[in-house]
Scaffold this motif. Structure first.
Motif, PDB file in Angstrom:
ATOM      1  N   VAL A 204      -2.909   2.412  -8.647  1.00 33.89           N
ATOM      2  CA  VAL A 204      -4.081   1.534  -8.532  1.00 33.89           C
ATOM      3  C   VAL A 204      -3.649   0.078  -8.430  1.00 33.89           C
ATOM      4  CG1 VAL A 204      -6.140   0.695  -9.721  1.00 33.89           C
ATOM      5  CG2 VAL A 204      -5.597   3.146  -9.743  1.00 33.89           C
ATOM      6  N   VAL A 205      -2.681  -0.321  -9.263  1.00 34.60           N
ATOM      7  CA  VAL A 205      -2.204  -1.707  -9.262  1.00 34.60           C
ATOM      8  C   VAL A 205      -1.671  -2.099  -7.892  1.00 34.60           C
ATOM      9  CG1 VAL A 205      -0.421  -3.244 -10.173  1.00 34.60           C
ATOM     10  CG2 VAL A 205      -1.767  -1.822 -11.746  1.00 34.60           C
ATOM     11  N   PHE A 206      -0.906  -1.226  -7.268  1.00 30.91           N
ATOM     12  CA  PHE A 206      -0.327  -1.575  -5.965  1.00 30.91           C
ATOM     13  C   PHE A 206      -1.376  -1.559  -4.849  1.00 30.91           C
ATOM     14  CE2 PHE A 206       3.758  -1.375  -7.989  1.00 30.91           C
ATOM     15  CZ  PHE A 206       4.527  -2.251  -7.231  1.00 30.91           C
ATOM     16  N   PHE A 207      -2.403  -0.746  -4.971  1.00 29.87           N
ATOM     17  CA  PHE A 207      -3.495  -0.835  -3.997  1.00 29.87           C
ATOM     18  C   PHE A 207      -4.227  -2.171  -4.130  1.00 29.87           C
ATOM     19  CE2 PHE A 207      -3.615   3.967  -3.559  1.00 29.87           C
ATOM     20  CZ  PHE A 207      -3.293   3.962  -2.211  1.00 29.87           C
ATOM     21  N   VAL A 208      -4.417  -2.640  -5.347  1.00 33.77           N
ATOM     22  CA  VAL A 208      -5.030  -3.956  -5.566  1.00 33.77           C
ATOM     23  C   VAL A 208      -4.176  -5.049  -4.927  1.00 33.77           C
ATOM     24  CG1 VAL A 208      -5.625  -5.677  -7.316  1.00 33.77           C
ATOM     25  CG2 VAL A 208      -6.284  -3.279  -7.647  1.00 33.77           C
ATOM     26  N   LEU A 209      -2.868  -4.981  -5.138  1.00 34.71           N
ATOM     27  CA  LEU A 209      -1.949  -5.962  -4.553  1.00 34.71           C
ATOM     28  C   LEU A 209      -2.036  -5.959  -3.035  1.00 34.71           C
ATOM     29  CD1 LEU A 209       1.271  -5.591  -6.719  1.00 34.71           C
ATOM     30  CD2 LEU A 209       0.106  -7.735  -6.222  1.00 34.71           C
ATOM     31  N   ALA A 210      -2.080  -4.772  -2.441  1.00 32.94           N
ATOM     32  CA  ALA A 210      -2.160  -4.669  -0.982  1.00 32.94           C
ATOM     33  C   ALA A 210      -3.428  -5.327  -0.465  1.00 32.94           C
ATOM     34  CB  ALA A 210      -2.100  -3.205  -0.561  1.00 32.94           C
ATOM     35  N   ALA A 211      -4.555  -5.104  -1.146  1.00 35.93           N
ATOM     36  CA  ALA A 211      -5.817  -5.700  -0.713  1.00 35.93           C
ATOM     37  C   ALA A 211      -5.758  -7.223  -0.784  1.00 35.93           C
ATOM     38  CB  ALA A 211      -6.959  -5.167  -1.588  1.00 35.93           C
ATOM     39  N   VAL A 212      -5.166  -7.750  -1.850  1.00 33.95           N
ATOM     40  CA  VAL A 212      -5.045  -9.208  -1.994  1.00 33.95           C
ATOM     41  C   VAL A 212      -4.203  -9.776  -0.859  1.00 33.95           C
ATOM     42  CG1 VAL A 212      -4.029 -11.040  -3.413  1.00 33.95           C
ATOM     43  CG2 VAL A 212      -5.399  -9.237  -4.488  1.00 33.95           C
ATOM     44  N   PHE A 213      -3.100  -9.115  -0.551  1.00 29.06           N
ATOM     45  CA  PHE A 213      -2.203  -9.662   0.475  1.00 29.06           C
ATOM     46  C   PHE A 213      -2.817  -9.580   1.861  1.00 29.06           C
ATOM     47  CE2 PHE A 213       1.913 -11.409  -0.334  1.00 29.06           C
ATOM     48  CZ  PHE A 213       2.375 -11.738   0.926  1.00 29.06           C
ATOM     49  N   LEU A 214      -3.547  -8.532   2.136  1.00 34.06           N
ATOM     50  CA  LEU A 214      -4.208  -8.441   3.437  1.00 34.06           C
ATOM     51  C   LEU A 214      -5.302  -9.500   3.577  1.00 34.06           C
ATOM     52  CD1 LEU A 214      -4.358  -4.563   3.797  1.00 34.06           C
ATOM     53  CD2 LEU A 214      -2.868  -6.146   5.032  1.00 34.06           C
TER      54      LEU A 214
ATOM     55  N   ALA B 152       0.825  -1.205   0.000  1.00 34.43           N
ATOM     56  CA  ALA B 152       0.000   0.000   0.000  1.00 34.43           C
ATOM     57  C   ALA B 152       0.863   1.260   0.000  1.00 34.43           C
ATOM     58  CB  ALA B 152      -0.941  -0.006   1.207  1.00 34.43           C
ATOM     59  N   LEU B 153       1.978   1.214   0.729  1.00 36.75           N
ATOM     60  CA  LEU B 153       2.868   2.378   0.765  1.00 36.75           C
ATOM     61  C   LEU B 153       3.478   2.671  -0.607  1.00 36.75           C
ATOM     62  CD1 LEU B 153       4.784   1.944   4.155  1.00 36.75           C
ATOM     63  CD2 LEU B 153       3.167   3.752   3.544  1.00 36.75           C
ATOM     64  N   VAL B 154       3.802   1.620  -1.373  1.00 33.94           N
ATOM     65  CA  VAL B 154       4.330   1.844  -2.722  1.00 33.94           C
ATOM     66  C   VAL B 154       3.326   2.648  -3.543  1.00 33.94           C
ATOM     67  CG1 VAL B 154       5.063   0.761  -4.873  1.00 33.94           C
ATOM     68  CG2 VAL B 154       5.769  -0.228  -2.702  1.00 33.94           C
ATOM     69  N   ALA B 155       2.052   2.331  -3.400  1.00 32.87           N
ATOM     70  CA  ALA B 155       1.017   3.047  -4.149  1.00 32.87           C
ATOM     71  C   ALA B 155       1.039   4.544  -3.847  1.00 32.87           C
ATOM     72  CB  ALA B 155      -0.354   2.456  -3.839  1.00 32.87           C
ATOM     73  N   PHE B 156       1.368   4.908  -2.614  1.00 29.57           N
ATOM     74  CA  PHE B 156       1.393   6.323  -2.233  1.00 29.57           C
ATOM     75  C   PHE B 156       2.621   7.057  -2.771  1.00 29.57           C
ATOM     76  CE2 PHE B 156      -1.439   4.758   1.228  1.00 29.57           C
ATOM     77  CZ  PHE B 156      -2.511   5.607   0.998  1.00 29.57           C
ATOM     78  N   THR B 157       3.653   6.341  -3.227  1.00 29.89           N
ATOM     79  CA  THR B 157       4.888   7.001  -3.699  1.00 29.89           C
ATOM     80  C   THR B 157       4.827   7.413  -5.163  1.00 29.89           C
ATOM     81  OG1 THR B 157       6.018   4.979  -4.462  1.00 29.89           O
ATOM     82  CG2 THR B 157       6.229   5.541  -2.115  1.00 29.89           C
ATOM     83  N   THR B 158       3.839   6.923  -5.911  1.00 33.29           N
ATOM     84  CA  THR B 158       3.912   7.038  -7.369  1.00 33.29           C
ATOM     85  C   THR B 158       3.863   8.470  -7.885  1.00 33.29           C
ATOM     86  OG1 THR B 158       1.521   6.672  -7.540  1.00 33.29           O
ATOM     87  CG2 THR B 158       2.958   4.738  -7.750  1.00 33.29           C
TER      88      THR B 158
END
Length: 422
Positions: free
Chosen positions: A177-187, A89-95
């Motif tokens: 958006v892609v990294f937010f999707v990844l974060a949701a899957v991992f959680l 999720a943090l990666v998504a905030f850096t873009t």
């Protein structure tokens, strides 16, 4: 209820555990490459800096005894899955930050260290929760679902990024958006494993010691006292020398335009050909490889599997020479190369399990995977520079020559004829 948890069918947790283990690896080795390629970073910088992201997997044996000595492997797994989800999720905030490249790399480092530690716990848990015949039987299953994470990542999410780039007109927003999707899957995986992972009686911390440093050093010393350790290390370091370089440059080759020697595919086409069709073939090869080793044993399978890994690298020599524009042809050739790689790589995984067997198997398996990672990291870091110097066609020819040490080490290793066979 506790007894049921201890005896839970491995099909309930091995697929999801190794799917979860595969996601951070896909992020580091593939999604980061495509993201930086889409945002204008050079091949040389992509290879060098994303290659450095592999360092946590190289040095994870330095803290693997800590995982073995403190708390249970199960607790380590679920706690680290929560941390990895937060990192994604943090990666998504850096873009959209001014220093996007540097800041995203920093967060990816945090994720990579968490993921490497998770791998220690997950691989140790696998060996503690399953009997040896089950370990051989399920090695293909764990490889399969690890590869399915690659399909979801470098197939579905790469294609999603391409579609979002077209719709939003901004690769930075698309990758957020892609990294937010990844974060949701991992959680979601974290929540599932908190409930579903079994509680094997063998999953206990090592006995407390008054001298942790001595225990730490003894664990490492025991590994390096193994018979034939120089050959073991040579095999772990050199078996993937050529393949490591090919893997790092495959995506840039597929994405780069023909004027610089690439195939000029879109993100969506790459997601289909390499990230989906290719990984399906990789998955099927891995599943067949595990079944084959369980049937015939590792010793009889090692040579055929070594050829299966390396000879299909010639596919990329063909693609870089002919530069075809037929997506079906490109997909079929990539599928052939990936099937061979998936089939043959199961022998490497079983070899590491064989080397790690015995006391401190969790830490010793982590040491094996650390040397495997070193054998990937160093060639990959140089691959962008080599490709820039040689061009894609001559680079892939070089990759084929770089597979020779793998065959030399295959001839030198010693394997019990019964190992791996049910």
């Amino acid at each position: 209820m506790e007894q049921a948890a201890q005896q839970r069918n491995p099909w309930w947790w091995i697929p999801t555990l190794y799917f979860g283990q595969g996601i951070p690896y896909v992020v580091v080795m593939t999604l980061s490459v495509v993201m930086y390629k889409n945002t204008g970073i050079s091949n040389t910088d992509i290879a060098l800096y994303t290659g450095w992201l592999y360092l946590p997997w190289v040095i994870k044996p330095l803290w693997s005894p800590v995982v073995e000595m403190f708390r249970t492997k199960r607790l380590w797994i679920v706690a680290l899955q929560l941390l990895i989800g937060a990192s994604l999720a943090l990666v998504a905030f850096t873009t959209h930050l001014p220093s996007f490249f540097q800041m995203s790399l920093a967060v990816l480092w945090l994720m990579a260290f968490s993921s490497a530690t998770h791998d220690i716990a997950a691989d140790g848990f696998y060996m503690l929760a399953l009997r040896k015949p089950q370990q051989a039987a399920f090695v293909g299953v764990r490889s399969t679902f690890y590869r399915l994470a690659m399909i979801a990542g470098q197939g579905g999410l790469v294609a999603l990024a391409g579609l979002l780039i077209k719709r939003l007109g901004d690769p930075h927003a698309a990758w957020s958006v892609v990294f937010f999707v990844l974060a949701a899957v991992f959680l979601a995986l974290f929540a599932y494993h908190q409930w579903m992972l079994p509680r094997p009686a063998a999953d206990q911390p090592a006995p407390e010691s008054s001298n942790l440093l001595r225990e730490f050093l003894q664990t490492f010393a025991a590994f390096f006292r193994k018979d034939g350790i120089l050959v073991i290390l040579g095999f772990l370091l050199l078996f993937r020398l050529g393949e490591a370089q090919l893997l790092k440059m495959a995506m840039p080759f597929l994405l780069d335009p023909a004027r610089v020697g690439g195939l000029g595919l879109s993100n969506e086409a790459v997601g289909l050909a390499y990230g989906t069709i290719g990984v399906v073939a990789l998955t099927l090869g891995g599943l067949l490889g595990g079944v084959t080793i369980a049937r015939f044993g590792l010793k009889r399978c090692l040579w055929p599997m070594a050829f299966a890994v390396h000879v299909p690298d010639l596919v990329f020599v063909y693609l870089s020479s002919a530069l075809p524009d037929n997506l079906l042809l490109i997909s079929a050739t990539i599928a052939a190369e990936q099937f061979g790689y998936g089939f043959g790589f199961t022998s490497y995984m079983m070899y590491m399990i064989m080397v790690a067997d015995g006391e401190h198997k969790t830490a010793h398996y982590a040491i094996c995977t650390g040397f495997m990672a070193l054998g990937m990291m160093l060639p990959q870091m140089a691959s962008g520079w080599i490709q820039n110097m040689l061009g894609y066609q001559h680079f892939f020819i070089w990759v084929c020559f770089a597979t020779v040490p793998a065959f030399i080490m295959t001839a030198l290793v010693k394997i019990d004829p019964a190992f791996g066979r049910e």
